[in-house]
Design an enzyme around this catalytic site. Structure first.
Site, mmCIF file in Angstrom:
data_model
loop_
_atom_site.group_PDB
_atom_site.id
_atom_site.type_symbol
_atom_site.label_atom_id
_atom_site.label_comp_id
_atom_site.label_asym_id
_atom_site.label_seq_id
_atom_site.Cartn_x
_atom_site.Cartn_y
_atom_site.Cartn_z
ATOM 1 N N GLY A 73 0.817 -1.263 -0.007
ATOM 2 C CA GLY A 73 0.130 0.004 0.189
ATOM 3 C C GLY A 73 0.952 1.208 0.189
ATOM 4 C CB THR A 74 4.135 2.369 1.956
ATOM 5 O OG1 THR A 74 3.219 1.779 3.097
ATOM 6 C CG2 THR A 74 4.498 3.576 2.180
ATOM 7 C CG ASN A 152 -6.035 3.412 8.453
ATOM 8 O OD1 ASN A 152 -6.501 4.271 7.758
ATOM 9 N ND2 ASN A 152 -5.186 3.605 9.234
ATOM 10 C CB SER A 200 -1.525 -3.587 0.779
ATOM 11 O OG SER A 200 -0.589 -4.311 1.560
ATOM 12 C CB ALA A 201 -0.984 -9.343 -0.541
ATOM 13 C CG HIS A 202 0.233 -6.857 4.947
ATOM 14 N ND1 HIS A 202 -0.046 -6.201 6.466
ATOM 15 C CD2 HIS A 202 0.403 -5.676 4.107
ATOM 16 C CE1 HIS A 202 0.221 -5.050 6.340
ATOM 17 N NE2 HIS A 202 0.569 -4.517 5.033
ATOM 18 C CB THR A 238 13.511 -9.613 -9.908
ATOM 19 O OG1 THR A 238 14.817 -9.323 -10.771
ATOM 20 C CG2 THR A 238 13.267 -10.958 -10.068
ATOM 21 C CB CYS A 325 -0.316 8.711 27.356
ATOM 22 S SG CYS A 325 -2.023 8.784 27.786
HETATM 23 N N1 PLP Z 1 -3.318 2.883 3.186
HETATM 24 C C1 PLP Z 1 -4.013 2.356 4.224
HETATM 25 C C2 PLP Z 1 -5.649 2.666 4.519
HETATM 26 C C3 PLP Z 1 -3.601 1.288 5.378
HETATM 27 O O1 PLP Z 1 -4.260 1.100 6.408
HETATM 28 C C4 PLP Z 1 -2.156 0.939 5.229
HETATM 29 C C5 PLP Z 1 -1.894 0.062 6.018
HETATM 30 O O2 PLP Z 1 -2.042 0.075 7.532
HETATM 31 C C6 PLP Z 1 -1.547 1.420 4.258
HETATM 32 C C7 PLP Z 1 -2.198 2.216 3.139
HETATM 33 C C8 PLP Z 1 -0.068 1.041 3.763
HETATM 34 O O3 PLP Z 1 -0.140 -0.241 3.391
HETATM 35 P P1 PLP Z 1 1.203 -1.316 3.515
HETATM 36 O O4 PLP Z 1 1.319 -1.615 4.971
HETATM 37 O O5 PLP Z 1 1.242 -2.380 2.675
HETATM 38 O O6 PLP Z 1 2.401 -0.514 3.037
#
Ligand code: PLP
Length: 375
Positions: A73-74, A152, A200-202, A238, A325
């Site tokens: 995702g990032t 999220n 994102s797969a995980h 790759t 906190c």
């Molecule tokens: N975007 C959202 C909404 C997420 O919840 C997350 C991960 O928590 C990400 C992006 C980032 O994904 P990744 O962990 O695959 O880099």
């Protein structure tokens, strides 16, 4: 789970699906050829990638040539947003929301340093971006709207269809961060109308370090990583063959079983909330009615989420918190702040995220543990 741990943080990551694990093993131990190599030993790797691309496309209502494999995702979010620097020199305005993941927000801040202007749309108390507010933010020089499909922290699902219509009526591209949604709710990229979608797969029982981006056919993007012909030169390097194969297996399985999974997860959530109520716990549930199955953001009155997290950890229960906190103050997440959660509740916000492997019994144990700690 082994050693009695109860895992209820599926929005952070998920357990690898066993079938996904079985399918990936072959590409690590036996058929490990580089998919770009020309000899026949590598053919099964390149065919596996091809097949995975078709499977994934089918799961999200796309064509195979619209799927690009990434590391997650990032990376996907960075790729699409940073790519806006090369779209049109006269269009340097981006619209996003103030409740996006940091992988969007921090890229926006970087782009601001590079001369872009970014509008961060507010949300209502349910965490929804109101399409009318988007309409008003549009400018002549807006190049992209990026609004997440599902949040999220609180699970709110956005009205993406209406917002892509607004963007396209103004000749503006639309990206959605669908990391939390893919594999959990039905997704049809064509119906959503988006130009870009990140996954994102995980988050859907695939492997960490694997993901994909949907880029609508005909839409141009630059390359984030260069130096190879993989992914049509748009994402060099790759390929993570085993990860890609596992991702497609996990997604296909989650999509095939989606109704069944949602039904089960909804039941787990409802037991969890009922158990809290039965025990007289004073809580509010955050988010909208239309939200991700399993993601429960709850705020407890006059409680401290960090204390709750640590006490639950001692009981081998994994959840996450919405407010933390430091030595002097409580830091409330940007999402809860934007939703203006009531002051006497916000510091006691936690996120419990149930997945397909959680049981009703686990929901009861977690509610019981929370109630014991709060009392
Ligand atoms: N975007 C959202 C909404 C997420 O919840 C997350 C991960 O928590 C990400 C992006 C980032 O994904 P990744 O962990 O695959 O880099």
């Amino acid at each position: 789970m082994k050693n009695g741990t109860i895992y209820a943080d599926n929005a952070a990551t998920t357990k690898l699906d066993i079938d996904a694990f079985e399918t990936m093993k072959r590409f690590l131990l036996e058929e490990y050829g580089n998919p770009s190599a020309k000899y026949s030993f590598s053919r099964s790797s390149s065919n596996a990638i091809k097949e995975a691309r078709y499977k994934i496309a089918e799961c999200i209502g796309a064509q195979a040539n619209e799927i690009y494999f990434t590391s997650g995702g990032t990376e996907g979010n960075n790729w699409i947003l940073k790519g806006m620097q090369y779209q049109d020199i006269n269009k340097m305005h981006i619209i996003t929301s103030c409740i996006e993941h940091h992988a969007i927000l921090e890229v926006c801040h970087l782009l601001e340093e590079h001369g872009f202007t970014v509008t961060y749309l507010p949300v209502n108390k349910f965490g929804q971006v109101e399409p009318e507010v988007l309409k008003k933010a549009i400018r002549q020089d807006t190049v992209l709207v990026s609004i997440m499909l599902a949040n999220n922290e609180v699970g709110t699902i956005q009205n993406i269809v209406e917002m892509t219509n607004i963007a396209h009526a103004n000749n503006i591209l639309f990206h959605t961060d669908a990391v939390q949604a893919v594999g959990h709710i039905p997704i049809d990229a064509k119906r959503l109308g988006v130009d870009f979608l990140t996954a994102s797969a995980h988050k859907f029982n695939g492997c960490k370090g694997t993901g994909f981006v949907y880029v609508r056919d005909g839409v141009t993007t630059s390359s984030l990583l260069i130096g190879g012909a993989q992914e049509k030169g748009r994402r060099a390097g790759t390929e993570n063959v085993a990860g890609i194969v596992a991702m497609s297996t996990a997604l296909e399985k989650n999509c095939e079983n989606m109704n069944k999974n949602i039904e089960h997860i909804n039941e787990v959530v409802s037991v969890f909330l009922d158990e809290l109520s039965k025990r007289g716990i004073d809580y509010i549930r955050n988010g909208a009615e239309v939200s991700l199955p399993g993601l429960v953001s709850v705020s407890f009155r006059n409680a401290e989420s960090e204390m709750l997290l640590h006490r639950l950890d001692l009981k081998k229960i994994c959840i996450s918190m919405g407010a933390a906190c430091d030595s002097k103050q409580t830091i409330v997440s940007h999402v809860l702040k934007a939703m203006q959660i009531k002051e006497d509740y916000v510091n006691g916000t936690i996120r419990v995220s149930f997945g397909k492997y959680n049981t009703i019994n686990e929901a009861v144990i977690i509610a019981e543990a929370i109630s014991d700690i709060l009392k």
